[in-house]
Write an enzyme that holds these catalytic residues in place. Structure first.
Site, PDB file in Angstrom:
ATOM      1  N   ARG A  14      90.763  17.376  30.820  1.00 46.31           N
ATOM      2  CA  ARG A  14      91.351  18.603  30.263  1.00 46.31           C
ATOM      3  C   ARG A  14      90.478  19.806  30.600  1.00 46.31           C
ATOM      4  O   ARG A  14      89.327  19.886  30.138  1.00 46.31           O
ATOM      5  CB  ARG A  14      91.427  18.467  28.742  1.00 46.31           C
ATOM      6  N   ASN A  51      85.222  18.586  14.990  1.00 43.03           N
ATOM      7  CA  ASN A  51      85.749  19.576  15.928  1.00 43.03           C
ATOM      8  C   ASN A  51      87.252  19.621  15.679  1.00 43.03           C
ATOM      9  O   ASN A  51      87.993  18.774  16.181  1.00 43.03           O
ATOM     10  CB  ASN A  51      85.454  19.189  17.377  1.00 43.03           C
ATOM     11  N   TYR A 107      85.734  22.613  29.226  1.00 48.38           N
ATOM     12  CA  TYR A 107      85.287  21.584  28.280  1.00 48.38           C
ATOM     13  C   TYR A 107      84.366  20.524  28.891  1.00 48.38           C
ATOM     14  O   TYR A 107      83.912  19.637  28.179  1.00 48.38           O
ATOM     15  CB  TYR A 107      86.513  20.904  27.651  1.00 48.38           C
ATOM     16  N   PRO A 113      93.161  17.877  17.905  1.00 44.46           N
ATOM     17  CA  PRO A 113      94.163  17.706  18.956  1.00 44.46           C
ATOM     18  C   PRO A 113      93.665  18.014  20.366  1.00 44.46           C
ATOM     19  O   PRO A 113      92.881  18.936  20.567  1.00 44.46           O
ATOM     20  CB  PRO A 113      95.269  18.692  18.549  1.00 44.46           C
ATOM     21  N   ASN A 114      94.139  17.213  21.283  1.00 44.33           N
ATOM     22  CA  ASN A 114      93.899  17.345  22.727  1.00 44.33           C
ATOM     23  C   ASN A 114      92.491  16.935  23.157  1.00 44.33           C
ATOM     24  O   ASN A 114      92.200  16.892  24.353  1.00 44.33           O
ATOM     25  CB  ASN A 114      94.206  18.775  23.221  1.00 44.33           C
ATOM     26  N   HIS A 148      82.150  22.920  18.409  1.00 41.47           N
ATOM     27  CA  HIS A 148      83.049  23.268  19.505  1.00 41.47           C
ATOM     28  C   HIS A 148      82.313  23.075  20.814  1.00 41.47           C
ATOM     29  O   HIS A 148      81.139  23.442  20.924  1.00 41.47           O
ATOM     30  CB  HIS A 148      83.525  24.722  19.405  1.00 41.47           C
ATOM     31  N   ARG A 164      85.705  33.615  24.124  1.00 41.21           N
ATOM     32  CA  ARG A 164      87.040  33.328  24.660  1.00 41.21           C
ATOM     33  C   ARG A 164      88.083  34.273  24.047  1.00 41.21           C
ATOM     34  O   ARG A 164      87.744  35.338  23.560  1.00 41.21           O
ATOM     35  CB  ARG A 164      87.372  31.841  24.434  1.00 41.21           C
ATOM     36  N   GLU A 190      80.714  22.025  11.838  1.00 47.12           N
ATOM     37  CA  GLU A 190      81.806  22.340  12.768  1.00 47.12           C
ATOM     38  C   GLU A 190      81.226  22.362  14.186  1.00 47.12           C
ATOM     39  O   GLU A 190      80.181  22.972  14.409  1.00 47.12           O
ATOM     40  CB  GLU A 190      82.362  23.720  12.408  1.00 47.12           C
ATOM     41  N   ALA A 194      92.214  23.151  18.085  1.00 49.87           N
ATOM     42  CA  ALA A 194      93.056  24.331  17.812  1.00 49.87           C
ATOM     43  C   ALA A 194      93.286  24.544  16.316  1.00 49.87           C
ATOM     44  O   ALA A 194      93.521  25.679  15.875  1.00 49.87           O
ATOM     45  CB  ALA A 194      94.386  24.191  18.541  1.00 49.87           C
TER      46      ALA A 194
HETATM   47  C1  DQA Z   1      87.616  23.743  20.926  1.00 49.40           C
HETATM   48  C2  DQA Z   1      87.969  25.239  20.947  1.00 49.40           C
HETATM   49  C3  DQA Z   1      89.374  25.472  20.425  1.00 49.40           C
HETATM   50  O1  DQA Z   1      89.684  26.863  20.456  1.00 49.40           O
HETATM   51  C4  DQA Z   1      90.395  24.749  21.264  1.00 49.40           C
HETATM   52  O2  DQA Z   1      91.680  24.905  20.730  1.00 49.40           O
HETATM   53  C5  DQA Z   1      90.065  23.301  21.465  1.00 49.40           C
HETATM   54  C6  DQA Z   1      88.669  22.913  21.656  1.00 49.40           C
HETATM   55  C7  DQA Z   1      86.250  23.451  21.573  1.00 49.40           C
HETATM   56  O3  DQA Z   1      85.735  22.361  21.341  1.00 49.40           O
HETATM   57  O4  DQA Z   1      85.724  24.285  22.309  1.00 49.40           O
HETATM   58  O5  DQA Z   1      90.945  22.475  21.563  1.00 49.40           O
HETATM   59  O6  DQA Z   1      87.538  23.324  19.571  1.00 49.40           O
END
Ligand code: DQA
Length: 145
Positions: A14, A70, A19, A6-7, A96, A103, A94, A73
């Site tokens: 964003r 990825n 990011y 998501p997002n 990120h 964080r 995985e 959240a």
């Molecule tokens: C994320 C880190 C997550 O905590 C966050 O909710 C994201 C992006 C990252 O790529 O750094 O949406 O996965």
């Protein structure tokens, strides 16, 4: 198969301080080019919906040799995504963009990490390329052993 949670469709605009400014389309293109250079292909999907990510993971069985994910959240909340990865049994990495450990404390845990071969975080968009190289190396090692 490359999966974005998501997002991540909003990458580019964003929270660019966290990011970066690379868009998701750029990431997918770059990872595709890097795969092609090694004779591989990637299929990339993004969803804001947990169940759709679970469906994609299930579809990967029989279609893909590995998963780069990825979960965004959902990393920190989703038993369903972790269970799906466990169920299909494909090697998974995985990714990120940010260093989640530097964080907020609620980002320090991952349901997904224990079912992945490894995690790459904190290197921004280039983390996807690193994950791809790592997983292709792993598949090559497996096929020659
Ligand atoms: C994320 C880190 C997550 O905590 C966050 O909710 C994201 C992006 C990252 O790529 O750094 O949406 O996965």
């Amino acid at each position: 198969m490359v999966l974005h949670g998501p997002n991540l469709n909003l990458l580019g605009t964003r929270e660019p301080g966290v990011y970066g400014t690379t868009t998701l389309a750029d990431i997918d293109r770059q990872v595709g080019e890097r795969a092609a250079a090694r004779g591989a292909t990637v299929e990339c999907h993004q969803s804001n919906v947990e169940g759709e990510l679970v469906n994609r993971i299930q579809e990967a069985r029989g279609r893909a040799q590995a998963i780069i994910i990825n979960p965004a959240a959902y990393t920190h909340t989703s038993v369903a995504i972790a269970d799906a990865l466990r169920a299909v049994g494909l090697p998974a990495v995985e990714v990120h963009l940010s260093n989640v450990h530097a964080r907020e404390p609620y980002r320090h845990g991952s349901f997904v990490a224990p079912v992945c071969v490894g995690t790459i975080g904190g290197f921004g968009a280039r983390g996807y390329g690193l994950a791809l190289e790592a997983v292709l190396d792993l598949l090559e090692e497996k096929s020659t052993s």
